[in-house]
Design a protein around this motif. Structure first.
Motif, PDB file in Angstrom:
ATOM      1  N   LEU A  24      60.454  36.966  56.948  1.00 19.82           N
ATOM      2  CA  LEU A  24      61.765  37.354  57.470  1.00 19.82           C
ATOM      3  C   LEU A  24      62.337  38.518  56.670  1.00 19.82           C
ATOM      4  O   LEU A  24      62.831  39.506  57.233  1.00 19.82           O
ATOM      5  N   ILE A  25      62.263  38.423  55.348  1.00 19.90           N
ATOM      6  CA  ILE A  25      62.772  39.475  54.464  1.00 19.90           C
ATOM      7  C   ILE A  25      61.991  40.769  54.663  1.00 19.90           C
ATOM      8  O   ILE A  25      62.540  41.876  54.650  1.00 19.90           O
ATOM      9  N   TRP A  26      60.670  40.639  54.848  1.00 18.35           N
ATOM     10  CA  TRP A  26      59.782  41.807  54.872  1.00 18.35           C
ATOM     11  C   TRP A  26      59.581  42.375  56.272  1.00 18.35           C
ATOM     12  O   TRP A  26      58.988  43.433  56.439  1.00 18.35           O
ATOM     13  N   GLY A  27      60.040  41.652  57.274  1.00 18.00           N
ATOM     14  CA  GLY A  27      59.850  42.118  58.639  1.00 18.00           C
ATOM     15  C   GLY A  27      58.398  42.054  59.085  1.00 18.00           C
ATOM     16  O   GLY A  27      57.941  42.877  59.887  1.00 18.00           O
ATOM     17  N   MET A  28      57.662  41.067  58.583  1.00 14.76           N
ATOM     18  CA  MET A  28      56.248  40.920  58.950  1.00 14.76           C
ATOM     19  C   MET A  28      56.132  40.420  60.385  1.00 14.76           C
ATOM     20  O   MET A  28      56.912  39.593  60.832  1.00 14.76           O
ATOM     21  N   GLN A  29      55.121  40.917  61.074  1.00 13.19           N
ATOM     22  CA  GLN A  29      54.923  40.553  62.468  1.00 13.19           C
ATOM     23  C   GLN A  29      53.814  39.513  62.611  1.00 13.19           C
ATOM     24  O   GLN A  29      52.910  39.427  61.795  1.00 13.19           O
ATOM     25  N   GLU A  30      53.892  38.752  63.674  1.00 15.30           N
ATOM     26  CA  GLU A  30      52.859  37.784  63.996  1.00 15.30           C
ATOM     27  C   GLU A  30      51.514  38.515  64.125  1.00 15.30           C
ATOM     28  O   GLU A  30      51.439  39.595  64.718  1.00 15.30           O
ATOM     29  N   GLY A  31      50.467  37.950  63.514  1.00 11.97           N
ATOM     30  CA  GLY A  31      49.153  38.581  63.581  1.00 11.97           C
ATOM     31  C   GLY A  31      48.929  39.695  62.581  1.00 11.97           C
ATOM     32  O   GLY A  31      47.990  40.475  62.716  1.00 11.97           O
ATOM     33  N   CYS A  32      49.763  39.766  61.538  1.00  9.47           N
ATOM     34  CA  CYS A  32      49.603  40.823  60.534  1.00  9.47           C
ATOM     35  C   CYS A  32      48.265  40.655  59.801  1.00  9.47           C
ATOM     36  O   CYS A  32      47.654  39.590  59.822  1.00  9.47           O
ATOM     37  N   VAL A  33      47.830  41.739  59.131  1.00  8.85           N
ATOM     38  CA  VAL A  33      46.595  41.708  58.354  1.00  8.85           C
ATOM     39  C   VAL A  33      46.979  41.937  56.894  1.00  8.85           C
ATOM     40  O   VAL A  33      47.497  42.995  56.541  1.00  8.85           O
ATOM     41  N   TYR A  34      46.709  40.953  56.060  1.00  9.49           N
ATOM     42  CA  TYR A  34      47.200  40.940  54.675  1.00  9.49           C
ATOM     43  C   TYR A  34      46.039  41.059  53.703  1.00  9.49           C
ATOM     44  O   TYR A  34      45.068  40.295  53.768  1.00  9.49           O
ATOM     45  N   LEU A  35      46.137  42.011  52.777  1.00  9.56           N
ATOM     46  CA  LEU A  35      45.109  42.227  51.755  1.00  9.56           C
ATOM     47  C   LEU A  35      45.518  41.518  50.469  1.00  9.56           C
ATOM     48  O   LEU A  35      46.605  41.754  49.938  1.00  9.56           O
ATOM     49  N   TRP A  36      44.598  40.684  49.927  1.00 10.03           N
ATOM     50  CA  TRP A  36      44.928  39.901  48.737  1.00 10.03           C
ATOM     51  C   TRP A  36      44.657  40.690  47.457  1.00 10.03           C
ATOM     52  O   TRP A  36      43.672  40.486  46.777  1.00 10.03           O
ATOM     53  N   THR A  37      45.581  41.599  47.139  1.00  7.23           N
ATOM     54  CA  THR A  37      45.543  42.302  45.856  1.00  7.23           C
ATOM     55  C   THR A  37      46.273  41.489  44.784  1.00  7.23           C
ATOM     56  O   THR A  37      45.942  41.551  43.609  1.00  7.23           O
ATOM     57  N   LEU A  38      47.281  40.728  45.201  1.00 12.35           N
ATOM     58  CA  LEU A  38      48.018  39.847  44.291  1.00 12.35           C
ATOM     59  C   LEU A  38      47.198  38.584  44.045  1.00 12.35           C
ATOM     60  O   LEU A  38      46.721  37.963  45.005  1.00 12.35           O
ATOM     61  N   PRO A  39      47.013  38.165  42.785  1.00 11.51           N
ATOM     62  CA  PRO A  39      46.256  36.927  42.541  1.00 11.51           C
ATOM     63  C   PRO A  39      46.975  35.710  43.130  1.00 11.51           C
ATOM     64  O   PRO A  39      48.180  35.542  42.952  1.00 11.51           O
ATOM     65  N   MET A  40      46.226  34.874  43.824  1.00 13.80           N
ATOM     66  CA  MET A  40      46.816  33.641  44.352  1.00 13.80           C
ATOM     67  C   MET A  40      47.180  32.680  43.230  1.00 13.80           C
ATOM     68  O   MET A  40      47.984  31.772  43.424  1.00 13.80           O
ATOM     69  N   PHE A  41      46.579  32.884  42.033  1.00 10.67           N
ATOM     70  CA  PHE A  41      46.961  32.017  40.910  1.00 10.67           C
ATOM     71  C   PHE A  41      48.316  32.409  40.335  1.00 10.67           C
ATOM     72  O   PHE A  41      48.877  31.687  39.518  1.00 10.67           O
ATOM     73  N   HIS A  42      48.857  33.524  40.755  1.00 10.12           N
ATOM     74  CA  HIS A  42      50.144  33.993  40.244  1.00 10.12           C
ATOM     75  C   HIS A  42      51.260  33.506  41.171  1.00 10.12           C
ATOM     76  O   HIS A  42      51.455  34.031  42.248  1.00 10.12           O
ATOM     77  N   CYS A  43      51.971  32.464  40.736  1.00  9.62           N
ATOM     78  CA  CYS A  43      53.072  31.897  41.539  1.00  9.62           C
ATOM     79  C   CYS A  43      52.605  31.543  42.946  1.00  9.62           C
ATOM     80  O   CYS A  43      53.317  31.802  43.926  1.00  9.62           O
TER      81      CYS A  43
END
Length: 572
Positions: free
Chosen positions: A234-253
């Motif tokens: 909601l904050i970022w204005g992400m759309q349904e079906g977006c494509v997200y690249l995992w550069t941020l470690p999932m172990f971080h928060c």
């Protein structure tokens, strides 16, 4: 007439909560919906491996079922030590689906610290990537050494990865570890998981260094994860079906709760074991990446990448969320010039990740790019899902004026604040004093009510988006035979934004030794006892400034470190 405290509160009705109209909030339902609505859409891509949302749902239920079959459930903790791979994503759903709590371990920590985390959290299961098996093995050895005959060995599951050489996997299997895919095969893809009976039930546990002698365990609940999972898009204005690249470690928060947010949107996760500018540009083009999150140090890498590692101009606008340290306006400006649209956020492990955002205002569009970057470098206003945010006077507890000059401490209150620190009542009493969560970060509040961090009251060094406890580094430096006194502060760093700088007073008999060699020896000494990114990158010798009572004046040292200029980027 206004109600008095003694007046009994009454609603307009006597309608009860029943299963038809009330259920505990949990982000686990988002996966169920994604699998139903978009069963054939790609959910996770890692190299040649691709999964659909239907397959991811089945795999998560298999994981929950296999854990439950081994008596892992409510009251249990499952640790995972892994980079951004499919199993890490699946753990965010599969582990809480059986009622257990997920503990994502920072893979950059050393064995001694990991042993403490595993022991403190009483992890019953350890899931570990094949290339990190030796870290888990050494941690378990240290735990057994300390506990003796009372040590109960956790179930050890090794996660094989086809993108890695098989040797480390074979070693793990030869030592009795269960292979992850074999473990999933024992589970039921139709496992009838249940949501938590109470949304206050813990969903995740993560450790933050702070400035105490031992890391603190941040306990998060299902309700907060649910609210954060909805707030992010909601904050970022992400759309349904977006494509997200995992550069941020999932172990971080917990990846700033984006594993759950992507299920909200039925988006596609592109996994990335190791982050480099070349890989980021390559994946953007290959998979039409729309969004990624990263600490400012990663943005700096992207904007300073050699031409041969870039693919410019970008084929489309790519949205970037940054947090972890205040990004320099120059970096924000450069990212914008290359076609990236950067959203600047701020938060802590204790607030599920980002909990403020520098919300963009249309009137800023007409400003010069440099002015836009300067405005966007502020930490901004509270997230949609965070009920209260303020900057208060540390002495009176009252809000500071919105004048952009008066400094105070950032405090939060709401559903996106942690339950508390695990087994640490004293820390909880301090951090929740006065009915607020105290961040320890010092900021000002501008006339438009946007906050801007000016300093950190706790001497935490943020290097590449990761917290480093200056006290813990000092404790190691003090153990060097040549060191009489030591104080560690943040110094600007061309690559990592900040890195530890140790100010040292030498013992008698060492003053006349070669300072360059001595500095290198102190760094080598620290490297043997600390995670690599905690090791001081610079050592300065001389007397330490003190108050009349003998307390080291760190603010003077911080000024000196800043005057030294940034640690140069390695030219190797």
């Amino acid at each position: 007439m206004a109600a008095t405290p003694a007046t009994k509160w009454r609603d307009i009705d006597d309608l009860p909560k029943i299963p038809a109209n009330y259920t505990a909030l949990t982000p686990l339902w988002f996966l169920d919906r994604a699998a139903m609505v978009h069963p054939t859409r790609k959910s996770v891509i890692h190299g040649s491996r691709e999964y659909t949302w239907r397959q991811t749902y089945d795999r998560c239920r298999r994981l929950a079922s296999a854990l439950a079959d081994r008596s892992i459930g409510p009251g249990s903790t499952v640790a995972i030590i892994a980079p951004n791979i499919p199993a890490m994503y699946e753990a965010h759903f599969g582990v809480p689906m059986c009622g257990a709590v997920l503990n994502c371990v920072n893979i950059r920590l050393n064995a001694q610290t990991v042993a403490f985390l595993l022991s403190h959290s009483q992890s019953s299961v350890i899931m570990v990537d094949q290339e990190l098996f030796t870290l888990a093995e050494e941690s378990l050895r240290l735990m057994e050494e300390k506990a003796g005959s009372s040590f109960k060995r956790p179930l050890l599951i090794v996660i094989g990865d086809q993108t890695c050489p098989p040797e480390s996997l074979n070693i793990a299997l030869s030592k009795g570890a269960v292979e992850y895919e074999d473990f999933l095969a024992t589970g039921d893809p139709n496992y009838p998981w249940q949501p938590p009976a109470d949304e206050w039930q813990s969903i995740a546990l993560g450790y933050t260094s702070g400035t105490t002698a031992s890391p603190k365990g941040v306990v998060l609940h299902h309700r907060g994860a649910y609210v954060m999972a909805l707030s992010n898009p909601l904050i970022w204005g992400m759309q349904e079906g977006c494509v997200y690249l995992w550069t941020l470690p999932m172990f971080h928060c917990n990846g700033w709760c984006f594993p759950w947010s992507l299920a909200v949107l039925s988006g596609t996760s592109i996994c990335l074991r190791q982050v480099s500018a070349k890989e980021v540009y390559s994946k953007i083009v290959k998979y039409k990446v729309t969004h990624f999150c990263a600490a400012p140090v990663v943005l700096n890498t992207i904007v300073n990448a050699p031409k041969e590692d870039t693919i410019l101009p970008l084929p489309h606008t790519v949205h970037v969320m940054t947090a972890g340290a205040a990004p320099p306006p120059s970096v924000l400006f450069s990212m914008n010039q290359k076609g990236f649209r950067v959203a600047h956020t701020y938060g802590l492990s204790e607030t599920y990740g980002p909990s403020t955002v520098c919300a963009w205002k249309p009137e800023w569009d007409s400003l010069p790019p440099e002015a836009q970057a300067k405005l966007n470098a502020r930490q901004g206003v509270r997230y949609t899902g965070m009920e209260q945010l303020d900057v208060i006077d540390t002495q009176t507890g009252k809000p500071v004026p919105a004048d952009g000059k008066t400094a105070g401490e950032i405090v939060f209150r709401g559903n996106m604040v942690m339950k508390g620190y695990l087994k640490n009542p004293e820390a909880n009493k301090e951090t929740f004093a006065g009915g607020w969560f105290h961040s320890g970060d010092i900021a000002v509040k501008h006339p438009d009510n946007y906050i801007e961090i000016k300093d950190r009251s706790k001497d935490v060094i943020i290097s590449g988006g990761e917290n480093i406890s200056s006290v813990e580094v000092e404790n190691v430096v003090y153990h060097h035979p040549a060191v009489l006194e030591a104080s560690v502060v943040a110094r600007p760093d061309e690559r990592w934004q900040e890195s530890p700088c140790a100010f040292v007073t030498l013992k008698s008999g060492y003053e006349k030794q070669d300072h360059n060699k001595l500095a290198q020896d102190i760094m080598r000494f620290c490297r043997e006892k600390l995670p690599a990114y905690w090791v001081p990158k610079s050592v300065v010798f001389g007397p330490l400034p003190k108050t009349a009572t003998g307390k080291i004046q760190k603010h003077i040292l911080r000024t000196k470190a800043k005057e030294m200029g940034p640690v140069p980027r390695s030219r190797l």
